[in-house]
Design a protein around this motif. Structure first.
Motif, short mmCIF file in Angstrom:
data_model
loop_
_atom_site.label_atom_id
_atom_site.label_comp_id
_atom_site.label_asym_id
_atom_site.label_seq_id
_atom_site.Cartn_x
_atom_site.Cartn_y
_atom_site.Cartn_z
N LEU A 1 0.83 -1.20 0.00
CA LEU A 1 0.00 0.00 0.00
C LEU A 1 0.87 1.26 0.00
N ALA A 2 1.98 1.21 0.73
CA ALA A 2 2.86 2.39 0.84
C ALA A 2 3.47 2.77 -0.51
N THR A 3 3.84 1.78 -1.31
CA THR A 3 4.44 2.13 -2.61
C THR A 3 3.38 2.72 -3.54
N VAL A 4 2.17 2.20 -3.47
CA VAL A 4 1.10 2.77 -4.30
C VAL A 4 0.79 4.19 -3.82
N ALA A 5 0.74 4.39 -2.50
CA ALA A 5 0.47 5.74 -1.96
C ALA A 5 1.61 6.69 -2.31
N ALA A 6 2.85 6.22 -2.26
CA ALA A 6 4.00 7.08 -2.63
C ALA A 6 3.95 7.41 -4.11
N GLN A 7 3.49 6.47 -4.91
CA GLN A 7 3.38 6.71 -6.36
C GLN A 7 2.42 7.86 -6.64
N GLN A 8 1.40 8.03 -5.80
CA GLN A 8 0.45 9.13 -5.97
C GLN A 8 1.14 10.49 -5.88
N GLN A 9 2.32 10.51 -5.22
CA GLN A 9 3.07 11.75 -5.09
C GLN A 9 4.37 11.72 -5.90
N GLU B 1 3.98 14.64 1.32
CA GLU B 1 2.90 15.24 2.12
C GLU B 1 2.38 14.14 3.02
N VAL B 2 2.78 14.15 4.28
CA VAL B 2 2.54 13.02 5.17
C VAL B 2 1.05 12.79 5.41
N GLU B 3 0.28 13.84 5.60
CA GLU B 3 -1.16 13.63 5.84
C GLU B 3 -1.84 13.03 4.62
N ARG B 4 -1.48 13.51 3.46
CA ARG B 4 -2.03 12.95 2.22
C ARG B 4 -1.61 11.48 2.09
N PHE B 5 -0.35 11.19 2.36
CA PHE B 5 0.17 9.82 2.30
C PHE B 5 -0.61 8.92 3.27
N ARG B 6 -0.81 9.40 4.50
CA ARG B 6 -1.54 8.62 5.51
C ARG B 6 -2.96 8.31 5.04
N LEU C 1 -2.93 5.70 2.23
CA LEU C 1 -2.66 4.34 2.72
C LEU C 1 -3.93 3.55 2.97
N THR C 2 -4.98 4.23 3.40
CA THR C 2 -6.23 3.55 3.72
C THR C 2 -7.34 3.81 2.71
N SER C 3 -6.99 4.47 1.61
CA SER C 3 -8.03 4.84 0.64
C SER C 3 -8.44 3.64 -0.22
#
Length: 195
Positions: free
Chosen positions: A76-84, A116-121, A124-126
């Motif tokens: 999930l973290a790599t997909v969330a990081a990819q968003q940024q 952007e840590v809040e966006r990343f957080r 992660l659960t989106s």
């Protein structure tokens, strides 16, 4: 078992898959990988090297074997990081770690990467991030991926990197020979038309 198998008509999407490539890549390889897989950890170096020295594009597909139990936070973290736009740094950081990865670990990595840590957080659960992960797992299951790492190129499944490398070299050499032959025919045709 190491293998190379025909996989029938394979149509994988690159739409949500992060891809590593040099300009003008002639061939796409899909790599089904899991952060809990020691072989994947080693393979990532070889894939990056292949991208640097060959005309290929490597697209990463998340294939966590633990998905039946829970959504693995590393995937999930790599997909969330990819968003940024930070897939590769997160990919490398996660493969550089030993042991289990927890949510606080990936949040700390996001902070170190100036995401952007809040966006990343939230990502992660989106549902959107989970949908990308499920899409990769579903595609792999449809193709008959039995474990990681599994590489897909053309209509072939590979679990032996050397076999894939030989196959890529032969294919690129063949494409080069065909392009050279086409150029020679074009020159012959132009010379034949000259007065």
């Amino acid at each position: 078992t190491w293998r190379k198998e025909r996989a029938g008509r394979i149509q994988l999407s690159t739409e949500y898959s992060p891809c590593l490539a040099r300009p003008g890549a002639q061939l796409t390889i899909f790599a089904f990988m899991d952060y809990d897989c020691g072989f994947c950890k080693v393979l990532r170096y070889r894939l990056l090297d292949l991208v640097q020295r060959s005309s290929v594009r490597v697209c990463i597909k998340q294939y966590p074997t633990a998905i039946m139990e829970r959504y693995p936070v590393a995937a999930l973290a790599t997909v969330a990081a990819q968003q940024q736009g930070s897939f590769l740094p997160m990919f490398e950081a996660l493969y550089g770690r030993d042991g289990d990865v927890e949510e606080e670990d990936v949040i700390a990595l996001a902070r170190e990467m100036d995401l952007e840590v809040e966006r990343f957080r939230k990502d992660l659960t989106s549902e959107g991030v989970r949908a990308v992960l499920l899409r990769d797992v579903t595609e792999g299951g449809r193709l008959g991926v039995r474990g990681t790492p599994t590489l897909v190129a053309g209509a072939e499944l590979f679990t032996d990197f050397e076999v894939l490398e030989d196959w890529v070299s032969a294919l690129i050499d063949e494409k080069g020979r065909r392009a050279e032959a086409a150029r020679a025919r074009a020159l012959e045709g132009r010379d034949a038309q000259a007065p």
